[in-house]
Motif scaffolding. Structure first.
Motif, PDB file in Angstrom:
ATOM      1  N   GLN A   8      -7.514  -9.610  -5.311  1.00  0.00           N
ATOM      2  CA  GLN A   8      -5.911  -9.986  -4.536  1.00  0.00           C
ATOM      3  C   GLN A   8      -5.294 -10.984  -5.461  1.00  0.00           C
ATOM      4  N   GLY A   9      -5.917 -11.936  -6.009  1.00  0.00           N
ATOM      5  CA  GLY A   9      -5.517 -13.069  -6.640  1.00  0.00           C
ATOM      6  C   GLY A   9      -4.804 -12.375  -8.195  1.00  0.00           C
ATOM      7  N   ASP A  10      -5.689 -11.540  -8.723  1.00  0.00           N
ATOM      8  CA  ASP A  10      -5.195 -10.844  -9.877  1.00  0.00           C
ATOM      9  C   ASP A  10      -3.874 -10.329  -9.973  1.00  0.00           C
ATOM     10  N   THR A  11      -3.535  -9.661  -8.794  1.00  0.00           N
ATOM     11  CA  THR A  11      -1.950  -8.986  -8.655  1.00  0.00           C
ATOM     12  C   THR A  11      -1.022  -9.879  -8.869  1.00  0.00           C
ATOM     13  N   GLN A  32      -2.770  -5.134   2.663  1.00  0.00           N
ATOM     14  CA  GLN A  32      -3.970  -5.773   2.250  1.00  0.00           C
ATOM     15  C   GLN A  32      -4.067  -7.174   2.812  1.00  0.00           C
ATOM     16  N   LEU A  33      -3.050  -7.875   2.797  1.00  0.00           N
ATOM     17  CA  LEU A  33      -3.031  -9.142   3.230  1.00  0.00           C
ATOM     18  C   LEU A  33      -3.325  -9.378   4.742  1.00  0.00           C
ATOM     19  N   ALA A  34      -2.541  -8.237   5.581  1.00  0.00           N
ATOM     20  CA  ALA A  34      -2.673  -8.386   6.945  1.00  0.00           C
ATOM     21  C   ALA A  34      -4.252  -8.112   7.310  1.00  0.00           C
ATOM     22  N   SER A  35      -5.015  -7.105   6.558  1.00  0.00           N
ATOM     23  CA  SER A  35      -6.261  -6.752   6.630  1.00  0.00           C
ATOM     24  C   SER A  35      -7.229  -7.903   6.231  1.00  0.00           C
ATOM     25  N   LEU A  36      -7.032  -8.721   5.274  1.00  0.00           N
ATOM     26  CA  LEU A  36      -7.664  -9.918   4.890  1.00  0.00           C
ATOM     27  C   LEU A  36      -7.457 -11.271   5.901  1.00  0.00           C
ATOM     28  N   GLN A  37      -6.246 -11.228   6.598  1.00  0.00           N
ATOM     29  CA  GLN A  37      -5.757 -12.047   7.548  1.00  0.00           C
ATOM     30  C   GLN A  37      -6.937 -12.192   8.638  1.00  0.00           C
ATOM     31  N   GLU A  38      -7.361 -10.997   9.100  1.00  0.00           N
ATOM     32  CA  GLU A  38      -8.451 -10.841  10.054  1.00  0.00           C
ATOM     33  C   GLU A  38      -9.775 -11.135   9.836  1.00  0.00           C
ATOM     34  N   SER A  39      -9.946 -11.600   8.360  1.00  0.00           N
ATOM     35  CA  SER A  39     -11.149 -12.142   7.809  1.00  0.00           C
ATOM     36  C   SER A  39     -12.030 -13.118   8.755  1.00  0.00           C
ATOM     37  N   GLY A  40     -13.309 -12.910   8.841  1.00  0.00           N
ATOM     38  CA  GLY A  40     -14.049 -13.956   9.471  1.00  0.00           C
ATOM     39  C   GLY A  40     -13.883 -15.308   8.675  1.00  0.00           C
TER      40      GLY A  40
END
Ligand code: BYC
Length: 476
Positions: free
Chosen positions: A118-121, A219-227
């Motif tokens: 994510q950071g690399d983009t 992608q951010l919306a999916s990572l927003q769900e992260s534990g």
């Protein structure tokens, strides 16, 4: 100001002041970030004052403050959305357990890889866009480009904070490497394909913001769900900024479509190139390109990486908590369209392994809504043309379609047909040359280049002829 320490060298709402080691590590990274920004950030405008929005708090009313800033003085900071009380993991093996305030040791490697990717983009996109300022179609657009760029810089900060705060020495090394890779560089390229493509003109820039930034949204919306709660809160706040980038893309392409339609009507001709407009077939070829390279960013149709990230509770689905199922997907299936031998087929596969495809489906539906809005503009001008998204298998490099040639209408074709027709489907060198001839700067306040319509309104309630970028003290 809701909890943001704005006077600190690194504005933040994560109590950096109380963690001297972390603060020192980030203060050491900061000058290297600035060196990278000066070397690889927007070329030629570092000394100019730009009317920018700066995040100074994360609540609904106060997260944006507008004012003139020279870009190297932008207050890049670390902002996490407010914590949710008693937040629980919403999917996978840890469903219903409290979200993690720290990285679970066994998931360290997978999480680090997701955060680094994510950071690399973020810096990659700044690098891709660094030459565009010199050919801006207006001061309004120039300012929007710079707004997008500084916010991508802030998104890099967001990921670097996580690496420094939660991944020890490995994290610090990864944070360093994020400043070392370069978009398009043969020896040290950026990680994902689309971020090594050139963004050499403003048509490409607007397409990139529409299609590629939209991958960022999903992608951010999916990572927003992260534990992992800090990751979740970081992504939640990044999504507020991401919305502006997609707005820039959708409006930018929409304004070009509108101008092209106006020229078609005025001159009663489909070929508006000789009148200084971008013809709709060229627009279609740019759509085909940017859409297909952005589809690749979702990974393979069937992916055990994606299944593992879900089962471990690290990366969820888009709007996971709104979905009405068991959130474990152990026995569920999902239909996936991919290449089977020499034909395209849809078959049910275990839903866990199909998570990349499912996210790609959400993304495709969202892209289609934008295309529909552009088509409404075309229709309103009485023009009988429709822009289209090509088939998902068209011009793909990642996943099963990467092994074949697929036409925009979804046929498996021979290499010979591909070679004979690719000029109809993808931007040609002549298209790029033509678009390049239009890229002449329009820098007087209120003036817009002839290939793009003005926007409906200015920024933050200001008029269109506002001096959004002060060019009086130009760099070298
Ligand atoms: N290019 O199982 P697979 C944004 C690799 S954009 C090159 O199919 P997986 C933004 C993959 O790494 C959002 N390589 O895929 C927008 C793996 O390598 P390893 C960015 C690729 O792992 C505009 C192998 O192929 N955020 O924010 O399920 C401006 C097999 O992978 C590509 C993220 O991407 C590719 N396109 O999913 C600024 C979120 N695709 O491990 C910013 C974090 C796949 O075998 N990343 N590969 O060496 C992820 O969630 C996942 O890494 C991916 C891939 C979705 C990218």
């Amino acid at each position: 100001m809701a909890g943001v320490d704005y006077l600190e060298r690194i504005p933040n709402n994560v109590n950096l002041r109380d963690d001297r080691r972390l603060l020192r590590a980030l203060e050491e990274w900061q000058p290297r970030f600035l060196d990278w920004w000066k070397e690889m950030g927007p070329e030629g405008f570092q000394a100019n004052e730009v009317y920018l929005r700066t995040a100074i708090s994360v609540d609904r009313d106060g997260w944006a403050q507008f004012g003139y800033v020279k870009m190297p003085d932008y207050r890049w900071g670390i902002f996490l959305a407010e914590p949710e009380a008693d937040r629980r993991i919403a999917f996978g093996d840890h469903l219903g357990k409290p979200a993690w305030p720290e990285v679970p040791g066994e998931y360290r490697g997978v999480l680090r890889r997701l955060i680094v990717t994510q950071g690399d983009t973020e810096p990659a996109s700044v690098e891709q866009q660094r030459h565009l300022g010199r050919t801006c179609p207006s001061l309004y657009d120039l300012r929007n480009l710079f707004q997008v760029n500084v916010e991508e810089g802030r998104h890099l900060w967001a990921m670097v904070y996580l690496l420094h705060a939660y991944f020890g020495r490995d994290g610090r090394e990864e944070a360093e490497a994020l400043l070392q890779r370069r978009s398009g560089d043969h020896d040290k390229p950026r990680i994902l394909g689309a971020f090594n493509e050139r963004t050499s003109d403003w048509l490409s820039f607007f397409m990139f913001c529409f299609f590629t930034d939209r991958d960022g949204k999903y992608q951010l919306a999916s990572l927003q769900e992260s534990g992992l709660d800090p990751l979740s809160r970081t992504c939640r706040f990044m999504l507020t900024e991401e919305a502006h980038h997609m707005f820039v893309g959708e409006m930018g392409v929409g304004r070009i479509v509108q101008k092209s339609c106006e020229l078609m009507r005025q001159h009663r001709s489909d070929d508006v190139r000789c009148y200084g407009g971008i013809d709709l077939p060229t627009m279609q070829r740019y759509i085909n390109f940017h859409y297909s390279v952005s589809l690749d960013l979702f990974g393979s149709e069937v992916s055990t990486n994606a299944a593992n990230a879900f089962t471990m509770g690290l990366k969820g689905r888009f709007e996971e908590t709104k979905k009405d199922d068991d959130h474990r997907l152990v026995d569920a299936t999902y239909p996936v369209t991919c290449l089977e031998g020499d034909r395209i087929a849809t078959r049910d596969v275990p839903a866990l392994t199909a998570l990349n495809e499912r996210l790609r489906d959400d993304y495709i539906a969202d892209c289609q809504r934008g295309i529909d809005r552009w088509n409404r503009t075309i229709k309103e001008h009485g023009i009988d043309v429709e822009l289209r998204l090509p088939h998902r298998g068209f011009h793909r490099a990642i996943g099963s379609f990467g092994e074949a040639r697929i036409s925009p209408d979804g046929r498996v074709i021979t290499e010979a047909e591909w070679d004979a027709r690719r000029r109809e489907w993808l931007p040609t060198p002549e298209d790029a040359q033509f678009v390049a001839t239009l890229m002449r700067p329009a820098v007087e306040p209120g003036r817009f280049a002839g290939w793009i319509a003005p926007p409906a309104r200015g920024i933050n309630g200001l008029p269109l002829d506002h001096e959004y970028v002060r060019l009086t003290r130009k760099e070298g």
